[in-house]
Write a protein that holds these residues in place. Structure first.
Motif, PDB file in Angstrom:
ATOM      1  N   VAL A 152     -28.586 -20.847 -33.973  1.00  0.00           N
ATOM      2  CA  VAL A 152     -28.936 -21.284 -35.322  1.00  0.00           C
ATOM      3  C   VAL A 152     -30.370 -21.796 -35.295  1.00  0.00           C
ATOM      4  N   SER A 153     -31.026 -21.720 -36.429  1.00  0.00           N
ATOM      5  CA  SER A 153     -32.436 -22.081 -36.505  1.00  0.00           C
ATOM      6  C   SER A 153     -32.690 -22.947 -37.732  1.00  0.00           C
ATOM      7  N   ASN A 154     -33.653 -23.863 -37.605  1.00  0.00           N
ATOM      8  CA  ASN A 154     -34.106 -24.664 -38.751  1.00  0.00           C
ATOM      9  C   ASN A 154     -32.959 -25.358 -39.476  1.00  0.00           C
ATOM     10  N   ILE A 155     -32.153 -26.073 -38.732  1.00  0.00           N
ATOM     11  CA  ILE A 155     -30.975 -26.728 -39.291  1.00  0.00           C
ATOM     12  C   ILE A 155     -31.105 -28.235 -39.088  1.00  0.00           C
ATOM     13  N   VAL A 156     -30.600 -29.007 -40.032  1.00  0.00           N
ATOM     14  CA  VAL A 156     -30.693 -30.460 -39.950  1.00  0.00           C
ATOM     15  C   VAL A 156     -29.465 -31.016 -39.227  1.00  0.00           C
ATOM     16  N   PRO A 157     -29.538 -32.247 -38.727  1.00  0.00           N
ATOM     17  CA  PRO A 157     -28.478 -32.774 -37.868  1.00  0.00           C
ATOM     18  C   PRO A 157     -27.071 -32.697 -38.441  1.00  0.00           C
ATOM     19  N   GLU A 186     -36.321 -34.539 -32.169  1.00  0.00           N
ATOM     20  CA  GLU A 186     -35.866 -35.891 -31.855  1.00  0.00           C
ATOM     21  C   GLU A 186     -34.699 -36.312 -32.747  1.00  0.00           C
ATOM     22  N   ALA A 187     -34.611 -35.724 -33.955  1.00  0.00           N
ATOM     23  CA  ALA A 187     -33.487 -36.016 -34.845  1.00  0.00           C
ATOM     24  C   ALA A 187     -32.208 -35.327 -34.367  1.00  0.00           C
ATOM     25  N   VAL A 188     -32.351 -34.121 -33.833  1.00  0.00           N
ATOM     26  CA  VAL A 188     -31.189 -33.343 -33.395  1.00  0.00           C
ATOM     27  C   VAL A 188     -30.777 -33.711 -31.974  1.00  0.00           C
ATOM     28  N   PHE A 189     -31.767 -34.051 -31.134  1.00  0.00           N
ATOM     29  CA  PHE A 189     -31.493 -34.388 -29.742  1.00  0.00           C
ATOM     30  C   PHE A 189     -31.928 -35.823 -29.436  1.00  0.00           C
ATOM     31  N   PRO A 190     -31.292 -36.806 -30.071  1.00  0.00           N
ATOM     32  CA  PRO A 190     -31.629 -38.197 -29.737  1.00  0.00           C
ATOM     33  C   PRO A 190     -31.120 -38.517 -28.330  1.00  0.00           C
ATOM     34  N   PRO A 191     -31.544 -39.659 -27.749  1.00  0.00           N
ATOM     35  CA  PRO A 191     -31.018 -40.034 -26.428  1.00  0.00           C
ATOM     36  C   PRO A 191     -29.487 -40.054 -26.434  1.00  0.00           C
ATOM     37  N   SER A 192     -28.914 -39.552 -25.362  1.00  0.00           N
ATOM     38  CA  SER A 192     -27.451 -39.506 -25.212  1.00  0.00           C
ATOM     39  C   SER A 192     -26.780 -38.740 -26.351  1.00  0.00           C
ATOM     40  N   HIS A 193     -27.424 -37.651 -26.769  1.00  0.00           N
ATOM     41  CA  HIS A 193     -26.897 -36.897 -27.909  1.00  0.00           C
ATOM     42  C   HIS A 193     -25.610 -36.162 -27.585  1.00  0.00           C
ATOM     43  N   GLY A 194     -25.454 -35.678 -26.369  1.00  0.00           N
ATOM     44  CA  GLY A 194     -24.227 -34.987 -25.997  1.00  0.00           C
ATOM     45  C   GLY A 194     -24.146 -33.546 -26.476  1.00  0.00           C
ATOM     46  N   ASN A 195     -25.180 -33.052 -27.168  1.00  0.00           N
ATOM     47  CA  ASN A 195     -25.169 -31.663 -27.614  1.00  0.00           C
ATOM     48  C   ASN A 195     -25.237 -30.739 -26.404  1.00  0.00           C
TER      49      ASN A 195
END
Length: 363
Positions: A152-157, A186-195
């Motif tokens: 997926v591309s250009n998607i919000v959290p 940084e919005a999608v992959f914050p620290p400890s995001h788990g993605n």
């Protein structure tokens, strides 16, 4: 030249080259030129090729297929995108309707001369179509064996969270990420995001700004650069100065420093390098030959943190509305979800860099 590095794409069994070939410009150059750069990329160890059905109206896919002709299909990873259409010259809009996606995928398979796509990516979510409908289409394509994995591309959290729930076999997300634009990632992959999805950054050189900064004089800046706010440009110059200083220290070009910074982020699986020139490809691959010191990374982080998110707002009149006025269709064809209901003829502001909209009363 150093040996190519390979990284796992999401949780899949795909190992992809850390630097790959982005084929957006294919079709704007001769077929012979594009075939040459594909062959050279393969020689350098590149095994991931990224394109889209709307790039040069399908010629990008056709030219890429020509360049890969005769290459064993299981030796490279083919990624393309669907979900965008050009209803008229100069207009481009999202279309997440399952029937449209079906036609788009079948057309991509024909142009790419293959029976399956390794990573089929939703180019841009369509705010007028429930994400679940689009996701169901992707799941069906995987069940049929026409695509191996989803991206997926250009998607919000909040959309990403829903998408991953609906399409668990998603392996990647494409977002703008560079020293000059870090906020989406940084919005999608914050620290400890788990993605568990991998990041595939687009615009890692910020449209070339990090390699060849625009003139100091705003009157002498062309195109996209002429629209950038003064505060952004002034802080970006500081980053560019630091990048150039480090490039001299490491004995590589500015692009290699900028790409090495992006490669340092653990979620990054591969960076598609968009070029039709073998020499430029070779220069960018030099990013694999260096390892930025922790001290230099810290300097780059500090300088980059002072650069505000790129906000290039243009005011446009709403052509028509969907979803009870919560989705605006703009003259350029793009659909945007707005923070409050609008009517045809109302004015909205759209950020030309990321496609996000705001109204005058709800900035």
């Amino acid at each position: 030249m150093s040996t190519m590095e390979y990284r796992q794409l999401g949780t899949s069994d795909l190992m992809v080259s850390a630097l790959s070939l982005g084929c957006r410009g294919f079709g704007n150059k001769s077929l012979e030129t594009c075939e040459t750069v594909v062959k050279k990329a393969l020689d350098f160890g590149v095994n991931f090729f990224d394109t889209a059905d709307v790039y040069t109206d399908g010629k990008s896919e056709e030219f890429l297929a020509a360049g890969l002709a005769g290459v064993p299909r299981d030796s490279y990873v083919l990624a393309t995108k669907g979900g965008m259409e050009r209803p008229a010259p100069g207009k481009e809009t999202q279309n997440g309707d399952p029937s449209f996606l079906r036609r788009s995928l079948e057309a991509s398979l024909r142009r790419l001369r293959t029976d399956h796509i390794d990573v089929y990516q939703l180019h841009n979510p369509d705010p007028s179509v429930p994400l679940s409908y689009t996701a169901e289409a992707f799941t069906r394509f995987m069940d049929e064996g026409k695509i191996r994995h989803a991206g997926v591309s250009n998607i919000v959290p909040h959309e990403l969270a829903e998408w991953l729930r609906l399409v668990p076999n998603t392996v990647s997300i494409q977002l703008s990420y560079s020293l000059l634009d870090r906020s989406p990632v940084e919005a999608v992959f914050p620290p400890s995001h788990g993605n568990k999805v991998s990041l595939i950054p687009w615009a890692p050189l910020f449209a070339g700004f990090l390699v060849t900064p625009p003139p100091d004089d705003p009157e002498k800046r062309d195109g996209f650069f002429s629209l950038l706010p003064t505060e952004f440009v002034e802080n970006a110059y500081e980053v560019c100065s630091l990048v150039r200083e480090m490039s001299l220290s490491y004995g590589v070009g500015p692009s290699s420093i900028s790409l090495a910074y992006v490669l340092n982020r653990p979620e990054v699986a591969t960076i598609p390098v968009g070029t039709t020139h073998p020499a430029h490809l070779r220069e960018n691959l030099s990013a694999l030959e260096i390892r930025l010191s922790s001290e230099d990374l810290e300097k780059l982080e500090k300088a980059a943190s002072l650069v505000p998110p790129p906000e290039i707002f243009a005011t446009m009149e709403v052509s028509k509305t969907l979803d009870g006025g919560r989705v605006a269709v703009l003259p350029i064809g793009v659909k945007v979800r707005v923070p409050e209901k609008v009517s045809p003829g109302d004015l909205v502001e759209i950020n030309l860099w990321n496609g996000k909209a705001r109204t005058n009363s709800n900035p």
